[in-house]
Design a protein around this motif. Sequence first.
Motif, mmCIF file in Angstrom:
data_model
loop_
_atom_site.group_PDB
_atom_site.id
_atom_site.type_symbol
_atom_site.label_atom_id
_atom_site.label_comp_id
_atom_site.label_asym_id
_atom_site.label_seq_id
_atom_site.Cartn_x
_atom_site.Cartn_y
_atom_site.Cartn_z
ATOM 1 N N ASP A 204 -1.266 79.511 29.857
ATOM 2 C CA ASP A 204 -0.172 79.219 30.794
ATOM 3 C C ASP A 204 -0.348 80.072 32.051
ATOM 4 O O ASP A 204 -0.358 81.304 31.989
ATOM 5 N N ARG A 205 -0.502 79.420 33.195
ATOM 6 C CA ARG A 205 -0.746 80.149 34.444
ATOM 7 C C ARG A 205 0.445 80.996 34.868
ATOM 8 O O ARG A 205 0.288 81.963 35.628
ATOM 9 N N THR A 206 1.639 80.659 34.386
ATOM 10 C CA THR A 206 2.804 81.461 34.771
ATOM 11 C C THR A 206 2.748 82.866 34.180
ATOM 12 O O THR A 206 3.427 83.770 34.677
ATOM 13 N N ALA B 145 3.883 86.316 36.091
ATOM 14 C CA ALA B 145 4.812 87.297 35.525
ATOM 15 C C ALA B 145 4.143 88.659 35.392
ATOM 16 O O ALA B 145 4.771 89.702 35.607
ATOM 17 N N ALA B 146 2.859 88.664 35.040
ATOM 18 C CA ALA B 146 2.141 89.931 34.896
ATOM 19 C C ALA B 146 2.001 90.644 36.230
ATOM 20 O O ALA B 146 2.076 91.878 36.306
ATOM 21 N N ASP C 48 5.051 92.473 36.807
ATOM 22 C CA ASP C 48 5.188 93.624 35.905
ATOM 23 C C ASP C 48 4.226 94.758 36.209
ATOM 24 O O ASP C 48 4.292 95.810 35.577
ATOM 25 N N GLY C 49 3.301 94.552 37.150
ATOM 26 C CA GLY C 49 2.451 95.675 37.554
ATOM 27 C C GLY C 49 0.972 95.499 37.349
ATOM 28 O O GLY C 49 0.195 96.400 37.676
ATOM 29 N N ILE C 50 0.517 94.367 36.822
ATOM 30 C CA ILE C 50 -0.921 94.147 36.666
ATOM 31 C C ILE C 50 -1.505 93.781 38.018
ATOM 32 O O ILE C 50 -1.048 92.846 38.678
ATOM 33 N N ARG C 51 -2.552 94.517 38.432
ATOM 34 C CA ARG C 51 -3.039 94.400 39.804
ATOM 35 C C ARG C 51 -4.468 93.880 39.940
ATOM 36 O O ARG C 51 -4.867 93.521 41.050
ATOM 37 N N ASN C 52 -5.256 93.843 38.878
ATOM 38 C CA ASN C 52 -6.651 93.411 39.036
ATOM 39 C C ASN C 52 -7.047 92.467 37.904
ATOM 40 O O ASN C 52 -6.313 92.292 36.925
ATOM 41 N N TYR D 163 -4.963 92.105 29.038
ATOM 42 C CA TYR D 163 -3.574 91.990 28.613
ATOM 43 C C TYR D 163 -3.051 90.559 28.541
ATOM 44 O O TYR D 163 -2.022 90.305 27.905
ATOM 45 N N ILE D 164 -3.735 89.603 29.169
ATOM 46 C CA ILE D 164 -3.231 88.223 29.176
ATOM 47 C C ILE D 164 -4.263 87.249 28.615
ATOM 48 O O ILE D 164 -3.997 86.529 27.654
ATOM 49 N N THR D 165 -5.453 87.230 29.225
ATOM 50 C CA THR D 165 -6.447 86.226 28.848
ATOM 51 C C THR D 165 -6.880 86.357 27.397
ATOM 52 O O THR D 165 -6.811 85.390 26.626
#
Length: 315
Positions: free
Chosen positions: A206-208, A212-213, A216-220, A227-229
Amino acid sequence: MASPIAGIQQFPVKKPSFFQRVKRNLDLHKHSYILMAPYFILFFLFTILPVLISIGISFTYFNMLEFPRWVGWDNYARLFLEDDVFLISLKNTILFAAITGPVSYVACFVFAWLINEFPPKIRAFMTLIFFAPSISGNIYFIWLIIFSGDTYGYANGFLMKIGLVYEPIQWLQDPKYVLAIVMLVQLWLSLGTSFLAFIAGLQTIDRTLYEAAAIDGIRNRWQELWYITLPSMKPQLLFGAVIQITTSFAVADVSMALAGFPSVQYAAHTIVTHLIDYGTIRFEMGYASSIATILFIIMMTTNLVTQKLLRKVGE
């Protein structure tokens, strides 16, 4: 203020037994189990039952002509105490799996991750290019030409042209090079089912979640990956790990096609080629079953360790 239940003696709640949990699940999901029953029956008949029969036969002497004769642990004692070729094949298989398994697994994911960023048409074309070697027919002749032992071999011709060697190297007849070449070809062929599974998994994220990340502070991209993929792809990661483990431990065709059967000084001999030797040539089915059982235990152990490692992804 004291709790109103402070003086009440509390007894531990008895957990339901295994059979009680099974019965409860059957009652709640009986329609689902009925729909899955044909698959479970076929899976039991053609997968679980043959494995159990093979384990049983491994404790017998069975030559396909006589009724199996019980010999206990003799086959396993012979494997580890008397069969030097099996020990060579065990070493080769473990070395092969330790190198090609992780490298091909990571390569499958990295290429899938990079290709997924392309537009749909380019992504489809690149997927076909990377997947094509694994679905081609007998493509080993390409590598036989590359590593031919005469001056017409591409590897020898190139090395002699730049002056690194002055006479052809017998690549597939020299024990120093055979296993490395087999590993190289296997890595070339490894972008198969796992690669497609990773491509499919990346398409379903889900691209959303990335939006959202970012809030929440994920920058790279590396943080997005960890943390997501990867957590979103755990089913595909597990499936790919099982495929890669099976492929790396069950290697045989590549070895036999390039190095012959048996290979020179058993330099590319694996557990599966040893199994083929005793199972389809000598027809010592009890001994062959013991080889298969050892391979099954190694693969299951590796699979369990891999599952524990994948559970930590994203933590």
